[in-house]
Design a protein around this motif. Structure first.
Motif, mmCIF file in Angstrom:
data_model
loop_
_atom_site.group_PDB
_atom_site.id
_atom_site.type_symbol
_atom_site.label_atom_id
_atom_site.label_comp_id
_atom_site.label_asym_id
_atom_site.label_seq_id
_atom_site.Cartn_x
_atom_site.Cartn_y
_atom_site.Cartn_z
ATOM 1 N N GLU A 1 29.455 14.248 28.190
ATOM 2 C CA GLU A 1 28.155 13.589 28.173
ATOM 3 C C GLU A 1 28.016 12.568 27.047
ATOM 4 O OE1 GLU A 1 27.744 17.439 25.801
ATOM 5 O OE2 GLU A 1 28.684 16.810 27.668
ATOM 6 N N THR A 2 27.097 11.637 27.274
ATOM 7 C CA THR A 2 26.694 10.671 26.253
ATOM 8 C C THR A 2 25.377 11.136 25.646
ATOM 9 O OG1 THR A 2 27.764 8.814 27.383
ATOM 10 C CG2 THR A 2 25.988 8.286 25.841
ATOM 11 N N LEU A 3 25.290 11.102 24.320
ATOM 12 C CA LEU A 3 24.061 11.451 23.613
ATOM 13 C C LEU A 3 23.437 10.173 23.070
ATOM 14 C CD1 LEU A 3 25.258 14.559 21.530
ATOM 15 C CD2 LEU A 3 24.305 14.504 23.849
ATOM 16 N N ALA A 4 22.227 9.896 23.501
ATOM 17 C CA ALA A 4 21.481 8.737 23.013
ATOM 18 C C ALA A 4 20.516 9.207 21.933
ATOM 19 C CB ALA A 4 20.737 8.064 24.158
ATOM 20 N N TYR A 5 20.840 8.929 20.684
ATOM 21 C CA TYR A 5 20.012 9.381 19.567
ATOM 22 C C TYR A 5 18.731 8.554 19.474
ATOM 23 C CZ TYR A 5 23.582 12.430 17.498
ATOM 24 O OH TYR A 5 24.470 13.456 17.257
ATOM 25 N N ASP A 6 17.708 9.153 18.873
ATOM 26 C CA ASP A 6 16.465 8.444 18.637
ATOM 27 C C ASP A 6 16.737 7.141 17.879
ATOM 28 O OD1 ASP A 6 13.671 8.036 18.571
ATOM 29 O OD2 ASP A 6 13.542 8.922 16.565
ATOM 30 N N GLN A 7 16.108 6.062 18.325
ATOM 31 C CA GLN A 7 16.193 4.732 17.727
ATOM 32 C C GLN A 7 17.545 4.048 17.969
ATOM 33 O OE1 GLN A 7 14.311 4.206 13.795
ATOM 34 N NE2 GLN A 7 13.854 6.407 13.838
ATOM 35 N N CYS A 8 18.330 4.558 18.902
ATOM 36 C CA CYS A 8 19.576 3.856 19.213
ATOM 37 C C CYS A 8 19.267 2.644 20.091
ATOM 38 C CB CYS A 8 20.569 4.778 19.924
ATOM 39 S SG CYS A 8 20.203 5.084 21.673
ATOM 40 N N LEU A 9 20.170 1.680 20.060
ATOM 41 C CA LEU A 9 20.169 0.549 20.980
ATOM 42 C C LEU A 9 21.553 0.530 21.608
ATOM 43 C CD1 LEU A 9 18.467 -2.174 18.745
ATOM 44 C CD2 LEU A 9 17.414 -0.894 20.632
ATOM 45 N N GLY A 10 21.663 1.027 22.834
ATOM 46 C CA GLY A 10 22.989 1.209 23.409
ATOM 47 C C GLY A 10 23.065 0.834 24.870
ATOM 48 N N GLU A 11 24.282 0.555 25.299
ATOM 49 C CA GLU A 11 24.549 0.279 26.709
ATOM 50 C C GLU A 11 25.882 0.889 27.085
ATOM 51 O OE1 GLU A 11 24.872 -3.327 30.009
ATOM 52 O OE2 GLU A 11 24.349 -3.773 27.920
ATOM 53 N N ASN A 12 25.895 1.595 28.208
ATOM 54 C CA ASN A 12 27.115 2.188 28.746
ATOM 55 C C ASN A 12 27.332 1.579 30.127
ATOM 56 O OD1 ASN A 12 29.329 3.777 29.148
ATOM 57 N ND2 ASN A 12 28.249 5.725 29.085
ATOM 58 N N ARG A 13 28.350 0.742 30.258
ATOM 59 C CA ARG A 13 28.556 -0.024 31.482
ATOM 60 C C ARG A 13 29.899 0.336 32.104
ATOM 61 N NH1 ARG A 13 27.063 -5.360 33.303
ATOM 62 N NH2 ARG A 13 25.734 -5.566 31.460
ATOM 63 N N SER A 14 29.901 0.704 33.392
ATOM 64 C CA SER A 14 31.121 1.043 34.116
ATOM 65 C C SER A 14 31.170 0.246 35.407
ATOM 66 C CB SER A 14 31.178 2.535 34.442
ATOM 67 O OG SER A 14 31.133 3.321 33.272
ATOM 68 N N ARG A 15 32.335 -0.357 35.675
ATOM 69 C CA ARG A 15 32.516 -1.119 36.914
ATOM 70 C C ARG A 15 33.841 -0.692 37.539
ATOM 71 N NH1 ARG A 15 32.135 -5.960 35.022
ATOM 72 N NH2 ARG A 15 29.938 -6.352 35.532
ATOM 73 N N PHE A 16 33.791 -0.294 38.810
ATOM 74 C CA PHE A 16 34.963 0.202 39.520
ATOM 75 C C PHE A 16 35.278 -0.714 40.702
ATOM 76 C CE2 PHE A 16 32.706 3.833 37.687
ATOM 77 C CZ PHE A 16 33.717 4.495 37.000
ATOM 78 N N HIS A 17 36.508 -1.210 40.745
ATOM 79 C CA HIS A 17 36.972 -2.061 41.842
ATOM 80 C C HIS A 17 37.969 -1.245 42.666
ATOM 81 C CE1 HIS A 17 35.435 -5.714 39.682
ATOM 82 N NE2 HIS A 17 35.757 -4.970 38.618
ATOM 83 N N LEU A 18 37.647 -0.959 43.917
ATOM 84 C CA LEU A 18 38.481 -0.112 44.759
ATOM 85 C C LEU A 18 39.083 -0.932 45.898
ATOM 86 C CD1 LEU A 18 36.700 1.966 43.213
ATOM 87 C CD2 LEU A 18 36.777 3.385 45.258
ATOM 88 N N GLU A 19 40.407 -0.925 45.977
ATOM 89 C CA GLU A 19 41.087 -1.546 47.106
ATOM 90 C C GLU A 19 41.045 -0.594 48.304
ATOM 91 O OE1 GLU A 19 42.329 -4.579 47.292
ATOM 92 O OE2 GLU A 19 41.788 -5.054 45.208
ATOM 93 N N PRO A 20 41.256 -1.108 49.522
ATOM 94 C CA PRO A 20 41.262 -0.228 50.693
ATOM 95 C C PRO A 20 42.229 0.936 50.518
ATOM 96 C CG PRO A 20 41.247 -2.519 51.387
ATOM 97 C CD PRO A 20 41.436 -2.527 49.902
ATOM 98 N N GLY A 21 41.740 2.132 50.822
ATOM 99 C CA GLY A 21 42.565 3.330 50.689
ATOM 100 C C GLY A 21 42.462 4.026 49.353
ATOM 101 N N ALA A 22 41.874 3.384 48.357
ATOM 102 C CA ALA A 22 41.669 4.020 47.048
ATOM 103 C C ALA A 22 40.437 4.909 47.104
ATOM 104 C CB ALA A 22 41.501 2.965 45.962
ATOM 105 N N GLU A 23 40.429 5.976 46.263
ATOM 106 C CA GLU A 23 39.273 6.863 46.221
ATOM 107 C C GLU A 23 38.966 7.273 44.782
ATOM 108 O OE1 GLU A 23 39.233 8.679 50.726
ATOM 109 O OE2 GLU A 23 39.771 10.041 49.075
ATOM 110 N N LEU A 24 37.691 7.557 44.539
ATOM 111 C CA LEU A 24 37.183 7.770 43.184
ATOM 112 C C LEU A 24 36.168 8.889 43.168
ATOM 113 C CD1 LEU A 24 36.467 6.628 40.199
ATOM 114 C CD2 LEU A 24 34.694 5.321 41.398
ATOM 115 N N ILE A 25 36.277 9.762 42.147
ATOM 116 C CA ILE A 25 35.185 10.662 41.776
ATOM 117 C C ILE A 25 34.830 10.323 40.329
ATOM 118 C CG2 ILE A 25 34.400 13.026 41.448
ATOM 119 C CD1 ILE A 25 36.457 13.945 43.471
ATOM 120 N N ALA A 26 33.567 10.013 40.082
ATOM 121 C CA ALA A 26 33.158 9.618 38.729
ATOM 122 C C ALA A 26 31.756 10.136 38.451
ATOM 123 C CB ALA A 26 33.192 8.093 38.587
#
Length: 278
Positions: free
Chosen positions: A110-135
Motif C-alpha cells: 500500500e501507499t500511505l499519504a501522510y497529512d499535508q503531502c502533495l503526491g501523485e502516483n501514476r501508472s500506465r500499462f500498454h498491453l499488446e494482443p495476447g498479453a495479460e495483467l493483474i494489478a
C-alpha cells in the motif's frame, strides 16, 4: 535539501523457459535478487527504495518491459510513503509495456499519504494482443490510528490503459464533501483498485467467469467494514474497487481476489511473495 530523482529500468525476458530480469538504475530505487518460488518461468521481483518514502520534489520513475512469453510478479517489501511537503509535489510513475503472450502481476504494497503531502502516483500499462495483467493500487489516507488524519494536502492517483480505460482521482485533505459525504468516501480512509486486463478483448464467457470469480472471492473475504464492487467496464478489463476504514482488510480482500483470478485465468495456484510475510 535537494530532491531525489531515481530511475529504474526493468526488462523481463523468457530464455529457455525461464523469466530473466535485466535492469539498470539511477538513484536509490533498486531491484533485489530475483526469486523463483513457483517455477523458472515465473519471476518474483522485489523493488526497494531505501529512503523509505518521498518528500516534496522527489521523483521515482519506473520503466518496465515484459517480453513475449515472460511472466513477472513485482512487489515491494513495505508501504510506499508520501510525506508532508512544504512546496513541490512528489511523484512516482510507472510505464509498463507487455509484449504478446506476456504476463505481469503488479502488486506493490500500500501507499500511505501522510497529512499535508502533495503526491501523485501514476501508472500506465500498454498491453499488446495476447498479453495479460493483474494489478492493484492500494491507498491509505493519513494515519488515523495515530491520530494523524489526512486533513490537508492533496494526493492524486492515475491508472491508465491507453485507449481502454482511465481512472484518475485527486483527493484534497480539506475536501469535506469528497471525504465524508455519502456520495464520496463516507469517511473511509483506505481505498483500492484491482484490475484484470488483457491486450485483446476477452471472450464474453471468460469475462463473465472472471467477474463472477472476483465477486465470489470478495464476498467470501469481505468484512463488514469493507465496501466493494466489481464491474467489467470494457471488453478488455475487469475492475474491483474497495473502501474501508483500515488498509489491512482492504488489502486482504484484494489478495483473495488476486489468488482467485490467478487460478481461474491462468490455472496457477496463488503463491504469495515471501516478503509479504516479513
Amino acid at each position: 535539501m535537494a530532491p531525489w530523482h531515481s530511475r529504474l529500468q526493468l526488462q523481463f525476458s523468457s530464455e529457455a523457459d525461464r523469466t530473466v530480469l535485466r535492469h539498470r538504475h539511477e538513484g536509490g530505487l533498486r531491484a533485489l535478487a530475483s526469486h523463483y518460488p513457483e517455477a523458472p518461468g515465473i519471476c518474483h521481483q522485489v523493488l526497494v527504495h531505501p529512503p523509505g518514502g518521498l518528500v516534496g520534489g522527489d521523483i521515482l520513475d519506473i520503466d518496465l518491459t515484459v517480453q513475449a512469453g515472460a511472466h513477472a510478479l513485482v512487489t515491494t517489501p513495505g508501504a510506499g510513503r508520501f510525506y508532508r511537503s512544504t512546496g513541490a509535489p512528489a511523484r512516482q510513475t510507472l510505464e509498463a509495456r507487455l509484449a504478446p503472450g506476456a504476463r505481469l502481476e503488479w502488486l506493490p504494497l500500500e501507499t500511505l499519504a501522510y497529512d499535508q503531502c502533495l503526491g501523485e502516483n501514476r501508472s500506465r500499462f500498454h498491453l499488446e494482443p495476447g498479453a495479460e495483467l493483474i494489478a492493484w493500487d492500494l491507498l491509505a489516507l493519513g494515519l488515523p490510528a495515530a491520530d494523524a488524519a489526512f486533513r490537508a494536502g492533496r494526493f492524486t492517483q492515475h491508472v491508465e490503459l491507453p485507449g481502454i480505460w482511465l481512472e484518475r482521482g485527486s483527493i484534497a485533505g480539506d475536501d469535506e464533501v469528497l471525504l465524508h459525504a455519502s456520495g464520496g468516501l463516507r469517511g473511509h480512509t483506505a481505498l483500492a483498485t484491482l484490475l484484470f486486463a488483457a491486450g485483446s478483448p476477452l471472450a464474453a464467457q471468460r469475462r463473465d467467469a472472471l467477474l463472477d470469480t472476483a465477486r465470489q472471492a470478495a464476498d467470501a473475504a469481505a468484512v463488514d467494514e469493507v465496501l466493494w464492487g466489481a464491474t467489467a467496464p470494457h471488453a478488455q478489463i475487469i475492475v474491483l474497487r474497495a473502501l474501508g476504514q483500515r488498509i489491512e482488510p482492504v488489502a486482504a480482500l484484494c489478495r483473495a481476489v488476486w489468488a482467485a483470478w490467478r487460478q481461474a485465468a491462468w490455472s496457477i495456484e496463488a503463491c504469495a511473495p515471501r516478503v509479504w510475510a516479513t
